[in-house]
Design an enzyme around this catalytic site. Structure first.
Site, PDB file in Angstrom:
ATOM      1  N   CYS A 140       0.917  -1.271   0.280  1.00 40.65           N
ATOM      2  CA  CYS A 140       0.051  -0.007   0.139  1.00 40.65           C
ATOM      3  C   CYS A 140       0.327   1.081   0.502  1.00 40.65           C
ATOM      4  O   CYS A 140       0.374   2.175  -0.771  1.00 40.65           O
ATOM      5  CB  CYS A 140      -0.972  -0.375   1.807  1.00 40.65           C
ATOM      6  N   HIS A 198      -1.969   0.560   7.797  1.00 37.82           N
ATOM      7  CA  HIS A 198      -1.835   0.678   5.664  1.00 37.82           C
ATOM      8  C   HIS A 198      -1.930   2.921   5.758  1.00 37.82           C
ATOM      9  O   HIS A 198      -1.532   3.457   6.145  1.00 37.82           O
ATOM     10  CB  HIS A 198      -3.347   0.894   5.457  1.00 37.82           C
ATOM     11  N   ASN A 202      -7.501   4.449  -2.328  1.00 43.94           N
ATOM     12  CA  ASN A 202      -7.481   3.495  -2.048  1.00 43.94           C
ATOM     13  C   ASN A 202      -6.818   2.305  -3.565  1.00 43.94           C
ATOM     14  O   ASN A 202      -6.702   2.775  -4.041  1.00 43.94           O
ATOM     15  CB  ASN A 202      -8.254   2.993  -1.191  1.00 43.94           C
TER      16      ASN A 202
END
Length: 439
Positions: free
Chosen positions: A70, A363, A384
Site C-alpha cells: 500500500c 495502511h 485506496n
C-alpha cells in the site's frame, strides 16, 4: 480474592448478563450476523455521501491485491496523477512491480547489514528478535518509496506488469524469509568465530546472488531501458525510449524527496515539532532514512487541507481496519456502536491506543479531496489501492472524526513548513525502538 475463576463467579456472570436489557434480541443479532453488523451505525454511514467541495481530478484506482505494498501504491499514485494530467492519459499507471523488485532486493541487503552490525548481541535480544521476526516483507514507510524511486526510477506499468507472485506475495515472502533467517545464523556465527570482514562480505554477496535469483523468478527482471508507446486521451500517438531514472527525472516535476513525513502522535513520549527515526527500519542502505516530524493534530489537518486546495494529492498512513466498512468504502469514527451493544466503554483515546499496541500504522492511502463547511472539514475523499469493487469505484469516504482518531502520518512538501518545523527537520532525530507504535 480468588485468582481462579470459580463456579460461583460464572453463575454470577451469567446472572448479570441475563439482566441486561433486551439480552435475547442483542445476543441473537450478534450470533446471527456478527458483532459489526449488529452494531452498524447506519446514520453515520449514510452521512458519508461522496460529494466534496475541494476535489482533485483523478482516474481509476489501482489494486495491490494480496500484497502489503500500500505504501508504494500510494506514493506512485501521487506521481501517476501528474503524468496523467500533463500527458493527457487519464488512467495512466506506474509499475508497482518494478519498484517492488528492487525494494525486496534492497531489504534483503538491509537485513544482512543489520544482522552483521548486531551479531555480538544475543539472539534473545529484543532488537535481534525483531530482525528475525520480519527479515524482508512487503510493508513499508514513506521513506522507502523515496529511497527506491530515487535510486531506481520508475517505469509505466505496461513495461513491467504484475506477476502472480507480485500480486500475491505470501509464497515468495515465505521462501525468501526462510532463506534469510538461515543466512543470518551463518553470518552471526562467522562473526562470533572471528571471520575477516572480507570473508563476511564475500559470503553476503553469495547470499545476495541467490536473493536476486529468487526475486527475478518471482517478479521478472526489471528493464535497464525501455520503449513506451501510448495514445493520449485525444488519440494522439506517442513513443519514447529512455531509462527508468531518466523517465522519473524528465517526465515528473514532483520530487518525492522534497516531501517530509509529518506524524501526529499525542503520546507523552512524543514531543511536538520533534524529529524521530526508528531503529533498524529502512530498505536501502545509504538511502533516505525513516524520518518522522511529529506535529500537533490541528497543524497536520490544516496542512492537508491546504495541499488539497493547491491540487496536491497526499500520501497518508492510518489504521484502516478500525471502524471501516470495506464494501461501502466508509471510514467513520462511530461506524460500529459496540459500546452500546455490549454496555461497555472501549479504549478510544488515540495516545492510549498507541501506547498499548491497539493503534498502529497499518495502511497507506492517498487523500484526493475534502468537503469544507464554513472552512471546517466534514469528510475526506480517499483513493485506496484495493480495486474498484469497494467503495465508490475504489474511492473511500472518511469522516473528520475518523481522521482525528486513526490518521497518524501524512507527507507534506518541505516548502510548507514553518520555521519551527524546518529547524526540527534539519536537526538530528531522536531514535525510537524498532517496536514503537509509529514503526
Amino acid at each position: 480474592m480468588s485468582k481462579t475463576i470459580t463456579a460461583e463467579q460464572i453463575a454470577n456472570f451469567a446472572q448479570q448478563t441475563q439482566a441486561q436489557p433486551a439480552v435475547s434480541a442483542l445476543a441473537g443479532a450478534v450470533q446471527k450476523n456478527g458483532i459489526y453488523a449488529a452494531s452498524y451505525n447506519h446514520t453515520s454511514a449514510t452521512a458519508l455521501d461522496p460529494v466534496f467541495s475541494v476535489e482533485i481530478n483523478t482516474g481509476a484506482v489501482s489494486n495491490q491485491k494480496h500484497s502489503g505494498r500500500c505504501w508504494l501504491f500510494a506514493a506512485l499514485n501521487m506521481l501517476r496523477h501528474e503524468f496523467a494530467r500533463t500527458h493527457q492519459v487519464k488512467d495512466f499507471e506506474l509499475s508497482q512491480n518494478y519498484d517492488s523488485f528492487y525494494d525486496r532486493l534492497e531489504k534483503a541487503n538491509w537485513f544482512y547489514e543489520q544482522i552483521i552490525s548486531s551479531a555480538k548481541l544475543p539472539r534473545t535480544d529484543r532488537k535481534v528478535a525483531k530482525l528475525f521476526a520480519a527479515p524482508d516483507d512487503d510493508g513499508g514507510q514513506w521513506s522507502y518509496a523515496v529511497a527506491i524511486t530515487q535510486k531506481y526510477g520508475v517505469v509505466p506499468k505496461s513495461v513491467m506488469p504484475e506477476t502472480t507472485s507480485s500480486e500475491a506475495t505470501a509464497q515468495y515472502s515465505s521462501v525468501l524469509n526462510t532463506k534469510l533467517r538461515k543466512d543470518a545464523i551463518m553470518l552471526r556465527q562467522m562473526i562470533q568465530d572471528g571471520a575477516s570482514t572480507a570473508a563476511i562480505d564475500a559470503q553476503k554477496q553469495k547470499f545476495m546472488t541467490a536473493v536476486y535469483r529468487i526475486t527475478a523468478y518471482a517478479f521478472g527482471e526489471p528493464p535497464k531501458e525501455f520503449t513506451y508507446t501510448y495514445r493520449d486521451d485525444n488519440q494522439q500517438y506517442h513513443t519514447m525510449h529512455t531509462t527508468p531514472q531518466a523517465f522519473l527525472q524528465q517526465e515528473f516535476k514532483q520530487n518525492l524527496a522534497d516531501y517530509a513525513c509529518f506524524a501526529s502522535s499525542p503520546q507523552n513520549d512524543k514531543a511536538v515539532n520533534t524529529l524521530y527515526t526508528v531503529d533498524t527500519q529502512g530498505n536501502v542502505v545509504g538511502g533516505t532514512p525513516v524520518r518522522l516530524l511529529n506535529v500537533a493534530p490541528d497543524r497536520l489537518k490544516a496542512l492537508c487541507i491546504q495541499l488539497l486546495k493547491d491540487n496536491t494529492p497526499i500520501w497518508f498512513g492510518c489504521d484502516v481496519l478500525e471502524n471501516m466498512d470495506r464494501v461501502a468504502g466508509a471510514l467513520s469514527g462511530n461506524l460500529y456502536n459496540t459500546d452500546d451493544l455490549f454496555s461497555i466503554h472501549v479504549n478510544r483515546d488515540k495516545a492510549l491506543r498507541l501506547d498499548t499496541g491497539q493503534g498502529s500504522v497499518s495502511h497507506a492511502m492517498t487523500l484526493t479531496g475534502v468537503d469544507l463547511i464554513n472552512d471546517q472539514p466534514t469528510k475526506w475523499k480517499v483513493e485506496n489501492s484495493w480495486g474498484d469493487k469497494n467503495g465508490h469505484k475504489g474511492y473511500f469516504t472518511m469522516d473528520d472524526a475518523w481522521f482525528d482518531a486513526y490518521v497518524y502520518e501524512a507527507v507534506i512538501p518541505t516548502k510548507y513548513m514553518n520555521a519551527a518545523e524546518n529547524k526540527a527537520w534539519q536537526g538530528q532525530p531522536t531514535i525510537l525502538p524498532a517496536w514503537d507504535a509509529l514503526s
